[in-house]
Design an enzyme around this catalytic site. Structure first.
Site, PDB file in Angstrom:
ATOM      1  N   SER A 150      -9.265   1.478   3.904  1.00  0.00           N
ATOM      2  CA  SER A 150      -8.961   2.145   2.392  1.00  0.00           C
ATOM      3  C   SER A 150      -8.175   1.723   1.893  1.00  0.00           C
ATOM      4  O   SER A 150      -7.580   2.216   0.576  1.00  0.00           O
ATOM      5  CB  SER A 150      -8.265   3.500   3.203  1.00  0.00           C
ATOM      6  OG  SER A 150      -7.382   2.504   4.337  1.00  0.00           O
TER       7      SER A 150
ATOM      8  N   SER B 132      -9.586  -0.909   6.975  1.00  0.00           N
ATOM      9  CA  SER B 132      -8.960  -1.116   6.197  1.00  0.00           C
ATOM     10  C   SER B 132      -8.217  -1.864   5.268  1.00  0.00           C
ATOM     11  O   SER B 132      -8.301  -2.010   4.100  1.00  0.00           O
ATOM     12  CB  SER B 132      -8.469   0.685   5.863  1.00  0.00           C
ATOM     13  OG  SER B 132      -9.064   1.969   6.442  1.00  0.00           O
TER      14      SER B 132
ATOM     15  N   LYS C 114       0.759  -1.422   0.316  1.00  0.00           N
ATOM     16  CA  LYS C 114       0.493  -0.180  -0.088  1.00  0.00           C
ATOM     17  C   LYS C 114       0.656   1.476  -0.293  1.00  0.00           C
ATOM     18  O   LYS C 114       2.030   1.230   0.634  1.00  0.00           O
ATOM     19  CB  LYS C 114      -0.621   0.103   0.896  1.00  0.00           C
ATOM     20  CG  LYS C 114      -1.995   1.260   1.671  1.00  0.00           C
ATOM     21  CD  LYS C 114      -2.469   0.587   2.937  1.00  0.00           C
ATOM     22  CE  LYS C 114      -3.488   1.770   3.241  1.00  0.00           C
ATOM     23  NZ  LYS C 114      -4.913   1.818   3.897  1.00  0.00           N
TER      24      LYS C 114
END
Lengths: 487, 470
Positions: free
Chosen positions: B151, B175, B76
């Site tokens: 997210s 997330s 990420k």
């Protein structure tokens, strides 16, 4: 400066916030060097630069130094203390917050004892001592742009906050002197105000004598010496008194001291109305100082100024005045204690240190660490006088040579043939000669003015280039003159 | 290319020479290009991945290689990888390059993983749909009209669409688990402190965790076992050695909190979960109804505390030293105002304002301090529950993936989507989302399993068996 106001109707209430930079090798939350004077932005890493994703890791030494300061001021050491974030924007504050302590500081409720001529002995209470990181430095004097040096960012500080127990500029000065003395004895801060290792803000208010309620206070910042703190406080007390006397009201504000103009000016703009939004720093766990750790630190505590002072009075039998001067700086006290390992005459050593040595240090603006004559040599000098090898006068003469060349006084005495003459057979002819050639003084003496002997002693000393033992000269002269009386 | 269903199969193929790593990496790179419309990646490290494939292949042949040798991982874009961009999908870090590597990422490299790229996400990990990204939204590979969740949307998409083997995401309030649920894969949030946060761009420091996405539980566990461990750079990391657990499903009791199965959960999710639960029951798994009484306060508590921490954590993006600085600046105040106004997206600004508000003088006690107290109560709810049961089973989310743009103008509705996931972050406990069959609709449904603090290995052991039964 003096407005001619009668201050007697008012009393000042002063509290001081002192920031002391701890002399650790590395910063409080990262491994960067704390060295002063390195090129701008060279003592930095992602952590103190506030890069994304970095985390603070507490330097254990910072906790130890803070606890030691707490112990030295009789503070309570909190077993649990927490770090908090103080949020504000400034270019020299990379993270946009300063890691400090807010609720639950490491030390609380201490005291520093002071004494001033005007008000005598007094205890100034310490409200709290807390750990925090320093911010960087903004440099505004390089044209249009502002430059930022982040070297100082993350350098460990303790903030020592006093209760508003201080009543005069002199007491403030004395409080700072004592506080710095403790820091230096603990060897946790270099105490250098010019380099910013020690900084002081003053909270000042006045109230009519007898009133309990506190007046509105102002905060004065930006003083770069103890004298300036004293001056700024005096200025602010007078300003507030004049204002109130004229029917005005003190406004709570922050003032900046201008040392060139000897005046404090209100700080402009938004900087004053900060809401720092303190909250516990979630990146750090609570600091736990358990009994075992505390015990270990207690053992490591050096002799503190008050203990040292007591020792100088009771063990070295010095007058309090001498003791207070000699213990003011740890290094001076250490020098003295080193000297008295080699001589029993502590008072003479005290005299030499207080007069000749401190004078030299002042004139040459050096510390005693840089003083060239060793304690052993100073002690030898005192011993040479006491065993009558040399006179006090000769001692004063060779002292500069001891400083210059670092030689021992014995060597100098030998090389220059300065050994005191105490031998009758050498001195008698000299004295006979003087009596023979000093008709006037002899006459005066014989007429009953015995003070005239002084001039004769002087002549004898001069004739022997100061080497004659003055007591012997005196004795021989007296014997011979008295004999002339009866003759 | 020969196919494999987990990493141990892949490694066997490589060792036997039936699969070459270079071929494998090329395959992923091609697939990433073919699926660029999914917008899973912010950056693809094409050359670096190819080069590393050769190196790792040689290592495998030499017989001396790390635990992840041959594993192709996406990370990420909130995780630091030295000399590579770190944007957090924000304009404010548009051209920022990391100067150090996150501990978790370094551990991957040390075990010979191949990092193929950095994945899209909601800006600074704030969001539940991956729509708050300066790189544009990532799309759900099951149906591109739908969001992948957030997210860590890009990390979920990359795994679900086969654009890498596994990926790392971060989970502050769901997330990882929520996008895993939306995309039909496995996503796991470890115990707080089990994985070092050093190098994870902070959103809410006391909530943030790093965890794995995978197509199966084994690979997720392998990835976690590598990144777990104490780190002296993170004072909140826990001294705990990760050791796999062998616990059998018939030895355990799973709690079903009544607050997670009532109103507010969509019918298709409820039905699918009930179906999964009865399958497990039929296989001898014991269930017990429990209560987590403070569940209704989780969202409020979560948003007060995380925004408070975020408002402070994001102060460093000020245009002064790095990152975006507005060109339209006359003085210092304008530098801050304009750089931050132009650099941050709406959701980030909303949360900074909310967090600033709850920490302000006069409001601190009523909001921040109160929320801290409720957080403790929520934690105690779990402590009590784990005295009765070994794990807790819930839906991961109250509904399945929604369409792009559907909730973008209703932040409150968006926040409510985190209702079942935030509690694990408030309590610091581990949670895993496993895909279950959607009995009525087409979009994936997620089953969430909570474990007690530091029961991560046990959670994986249970999850593996549940996964194989469903």
């Amino acid at each position: 400066m003096n407005y001619g106001i009668d201050l007697r109707n008012y009393e000042a209430v002063i509290g001081l916030e002192v920031h002391a930079q701890l002399s650790t090798d590395t910063k409080i939350f990262c491994g960067c060097s704390t060295k002063f004077g390195n090129p701008a932005n060279s003592n930095v890493c992602p952590v103190c630069l506030g890069h994304p994703g970095v985390l603070p890791v507490l330097n254990k030494k910072v906790v130890e130094y803070s606890v030691m300061m707490g112990m030295a001021t009789g503070s309570r050491i909190n077993e649990n203390s927490i770090f908090a974030r103080k949020n504000y924007f400034y270019p020299d504050l990379p993270k946009g917050y300063q890691i400090s302590q807010f609720e639950l500081p490491i030390c609380e409720d201490g005291v520093i004892k002071i004494s001033t001529e005007e008000r005598g002995a007094k205890e100034i209470r310490i409200k709290r001592i807390h750990m925090e990181e320093d911010a960087g430095k903004s440099i505004h004097d390089r044209g249009y742009d502002t430059h930022v040096d982040v070297n100082r960012c993350g350098v460990p500080l303790i903030e020592i906050v006093s209760e508003p127990d201080i009543s005069s500029p002199e007491e403030a000065y004395e409080y700072l002197t004592k506080l710095k003395q403790i820091l230096l004895y603990l060897d946790i801060c270099d105490g250098n105000m010019e380099e910013g290792s020690l900084r002081c803000d003053a909270n000042i208010s006045i109230r009519p004598v007898g009133q309990k309620e506190l007046g509105t206070r102002t905060e004065v910042k930006n003083m770069n010496s103890f004298r300036n703190v004293e001056k700024a406080i005096r200025f602010e007390i007078e300003r507030q008194t004049e204002l109130v006397d004229d029917g005005g009201k003190v406004v709570q504000e922050t003032l900046l001291w201008n040392a060139d103009l000897n005046e404090a000016f209100p700080m402009r703009g938004k900087e004053e109305s900060h809401d720092y939004r303190y909250f516990p720093d979630p990146d750090l766990v609570k600091v736990v100082v358990d009994e075992k750790w505390k015990e270990g630190l207690k053992e490591r505590l050096p002799e503190l100024p008050a203990e040292k002072m007591e020792k100088f009075v009771n063990v070295y039998n010095l007058p309090e005045y001498d003791a207070s001067i000699l213990t003011l700086e740890l290094e001076v006290a250490k020098y003295f204690e080193e000297c008295v390992k080699y001589t029993k005459d502590t008072k003479s050593v005290s005299n030499w240190v207080m007069t000749e040595i401190l004078k030299y240090l002042n004139e040459n603006k050096v510390s005693i660490a840089q003083f060239p004559a060793t304690p052993e040599n100073l002690a030898k000098l005192v011993n040479l006088i006491n065993d009558r090898t040399i006179s006090g006068k000769i001692a004063k003469d060779i002292f500069p040579e001891m400083i210059q060349g670092g030689k021992s006084p014995e060597v100098i005495v030998k090389e220059k043939n300065l050994v005191q003459i105490s031998d009758d057979s050498v001195l008698e002819p000299v004295i006979d000669e003087i009596i023979a050639t000093s008709e006037k003084e002899v006459k005066t003496y014989l007429a009953g003015k015995e003070k005239a002997i002084g001039a004769l002693v002087g002549k004898a000393m001069k004739a022997t280039k100061g080497k004659a033992n003055p007591q012997m000269v005196n004795k021989l002269l007296k014997e011979k003159l008295e004999a002339m009386k009866t003759a | 290319m020969v196919s494999y269903s987990n990493f141990s199969e892949k490694l066997a193929l490589i060792k036997s020479g039936r699969l070459t790593l270079s071929e494998n990496v090329d395959f992923f790179l091609q697939k990433i290009r073919d699926n660029s419309d999914l917008n899973a990646y912010n950056f693809v490290f094409e050359d670096a991945a190819k080069k590393r494939a050769l190196e790792v292949e040689a290592k495998i042949k030499s017989g001396n290689f790390g635990k992840l040798a041959g594993l192709v991982v996406a990370i990420k874009d909130v995780l630091s990888l030295k000399d590579n961009p770190l944007t957090c999908s924000s304009k404010i870090l548009k051209d920022f390059e990391a100067v150090y590597t996150a501990t978790a990422v370094q551990k991957l490299l040390d075990e010979d993983a191949i990092i193929i790229g950095k994945t899209n996400c909601d800006e600074f990990a704030m969001g539940s749909s991956n729509e708050n990204s300066a790189f544009g939204p990532a799309l759900n590979p099951v149906d591109k009209d739908y969001v992948p969740g957030g997210s860590s949307g890009g990390s979920a998409v990359a795994v679900a669409a086969g654009l890498c083997d596994v990926s790392l995401g971060t989970d502050t309030g769901g997330s990882i688990r929520q996008p895993a649920s939306y995309c039909g894969i496995v996503g796991m949030k470890p115990t707080y402190g089990l994985v070092s946060r050093f190098g994870l761009t902070a959103f809410a420091s006391s909530f943030d965790t790093i965890g794995p996405f995978a197509n199966n539980v084994e690979d997720a566990e392998l990835l976690l076992s590598v990144i777990a461990g104490f780190d002296e750079n993170d004072s909140t990391s826990v001294e705990h050695q990760y050791t796999p657990d062998e616990k059998n499903l018939d030895e355990i009791v799973i709690g079903l909190p009544k607050e997670y199965f009532g109103e507010g959960t969509d019918e298709e999710v409820n039905k699918s979960l009930q179906e999964a639960i009865s399958t497990l029951k039929n296989n001898g798994v014991k269930f017990k109804e429990i209560s987590l009484p403070h569940t209704e306060y989780t969202i409020a508590t979560y948003y007060i505390l995380t925004t408070a921490e975020a408002s402070s954590n994001l102060s460093r993006y000020d245009g002064a030293r790095y990152g975006y600085r507005s060109e339209n600046v006359a003085d210092l105040a304008e530098m801050y105002e304009n750089s931050r106004s132009e650099g941050f997206g709406d959701e980030v600004k909303r949360r900074i304002m909310l967090g600033t508000y709850v920490l302000s003088a006069g409001y601190y006690d009523a909001y921040y301090l109160k929320a801290q107290k409720v957080r403790r109560l929520i934690r105690e709810d779990f402590d009590k529950a784990f005295e009765e049961v070994d794990f807790i089973l819930t839906p991961t989310t109250p509904g399945t993936a929604f369409k792009l743009g559907e909730n973008i103008d209703d932040p409150l509705k968006m926040y409510m989507l985190d209702i079942f996931t935030t509690s694990a972050n408030l309590a610091g406990i581990p949670g895993i989302s496993l895909p279950v069959k959607n009995v009525t609709g087409k979009m994936p449904v997620g089953l969430q399993l909570f474990g007690n603090r530091l029961s991560d290995a046990g959670l994986f052991a249970a999850a593996k068996q549940i996964f194989s039964l469903l």
